[in-house]
Motif scaffolding. Structure first.
Motif, PDB file in Angstrom:
ATOM      1  N   GLN A 140      38.087  35.465  41.875  1.00  0.00           N
ATOM      2  CA  GLN A 140      37.218  36.418  42.583  1.00  0.00           C
ATOM      3  C   GLN A 140      37.571  37.853  42.193  1.00  0.00           C
ATOM      4  O   GLN A 140      36.675  38.665  41.931  1.00  0.00           O
ATOM      5  N   ASN A 141      38.864  38.153  42.128  1.00  0.00           N
ATOM      6  CA  ASN A 141      39.305  39.498  41.748  1.00  0.00           C
ATOM      7  C   ASN A 141      38.877  39.830  40.310  1.00  0.00           C
ATOM      8  O   ASN A 141      38.473  40.953  40.029  1.00  0.00           O
ATOM      9  N   ARG A 142      38.998  38.857  39.402  1.00  0.00           N
ATOM     10  CA  ARG A 142      38.590  39.074  38.018  1.00  0.00           C
ATOM     11  C   ARG A 142      37.098  39.404  37.949  1.00  0.00           C
ATOM     12  O   ARG A 142      36.686  40.351  37.287  1.00  0.00           O
ATOM     13  N   LYS A 143      36.292  38.630  38.687  1.00  0.00           N
ATOM     14  CA  LYS A 143      34.847  38.878  38.703  1.00  0.00           C
ATOM     15  C   LYS A 143      34.545  40.254  39.303  1.00  0.00           C
ATOM     16  O   LYS A 143      33.663  40.963  38.817  1.00  0.00           O
ATOM     17  N   MET A 144      35.267  40.604  40.372  1.00  0.00           N
ATOM     18  CA  MET A 144      35.068  41.920  40.994  1.00  0.00           C
ATOM     19  C   MET A 144      35.442  43.031  40.027  1.00  0.00           C
ATOM     20  O   MET A 144      34.741  44.041  39.930  1.00  0.00           O
ATOM     21  N   ALA A 145      36.549  42.854  39.298  1.00  0.00           N
ATOM     22  CA  ALA A 145      36.984  43.868  38.336  1.00  0.00           C
ATOM     23  C   ALA A 145      35.928  44.031  37.245  1.00  0.00           C
ATOM     24  O   ALA A 145      35.608  45.160  36.852  1.00  0.00           O
ATOM     25  N   GLY A 151      29.870  48.552  36.580  1.00  0.00           N
ATOM     26  CA  GLY A 151      29.350  49.643  37.402  1.00  0.00           C
ATOM     27  C   GLY A 151      29.781  50.987  36.860  1.00  0.00           C
ATOM     28  O   GLY A 151      28.979  51.937  36.800  1.00  0.00           O
ATOM     29  N   ARG A 152      31.034  51.074  36.436  1.00  0.00           N
ATOM     30  CA  ARG A 152      31.535  52.329  35.862  1.00  0.00           C
ATOM     31  C   ARG A 152      30.795  52.659  34.561  1.00  0.00           C
ATOM     32  O   ARG A 152      30.438  53.823  34.321  1.00  0.00           O
TER      33      ARG A 152
END
Length: 187
Positions: A140-145, A151-152
């Protein structure tokens, strides 16, 4: 009791709920015996001498109400604690355990070894569960990153686009002012 027809005595054994009811009934019988009429009369001797039949009637009513009250209280405890269901569950567990071939666990006499043999499998299972959750969270964290980086990148693109538009507007605005100045000069 034993089954005379050749069946096993265990199959005819009463359930725990029935045994509990029998124990309660036996308790009540012993309670009534302990509170015998003779003891009652000894406590209320003066009243008994004046009204022996009324004393007997009062005793009978007292015992009857005492038994009813105790039975009612025990029934409330049975209902609140779901004792019928628990007794039934326990009977099922015991019945299922009869078919097991491996012996039931018994302590070895060495507390450390007993605790280890009981707790290690539990802790290993718990560790496996926690590792699975950790992998899920890491994914989940990898996908969020990735999402944050995308987004950036999008923000950087938009900032460049805004900057390009701003420069174009500034250029147009400058040209517009120059044109206005040109048209205003001949006056």
């Amino acid at each position: 009791g034993a089954d005379i027809g050749g069946g096993s005595a265990l199959a005819a054994a009463p359930g725990r709920a029935q045994v509990f009811t029998t124990v309660v009934d036996t308790f009540l019988e012993k309670l009534v015996a302990a509170g015998s009429y003779q003891r009652f009369v000894n406590c209320y001797r003066c009243f008994y001498k004046l009204q022996p039949q009324l004393t007997r009637s009062i005793y009978d009513q007292f015992i009857s109400q005492l038994q009813a009250s105790i039975k009612e209280e025990i029934q409330e405890v049975k209902n609140e604690g779901n004792l019928e269901g628990l007794f039934s569950s326990l009977d099922k567990i015991v019945e299922e355990a009869k078919d097991r071939e491996e012996p039931a666990w018994r302590p070895s006499g060495i507390p450390e070894q007993d605790v280890r043999s009981t707790m290690v499998p539990y802790f290993l299972k718990h560790r496996s569960h926690l590792r699975r959750i950790l992998r899920e969270k890491e994914e989940q964290n990898r996908k969020m990153a990735e999402s944050v980086l995308m987004g950036r990148d999008r923000i950087a693109e938009l900032q460049q686009l805004i900057h390009a538009h701003q420069q174009a507007w500034q250029a147009i605005s400058k040209e517009q002012r120059e044109l206005i100045m040109i048209f205003q000069e001949p006056q």
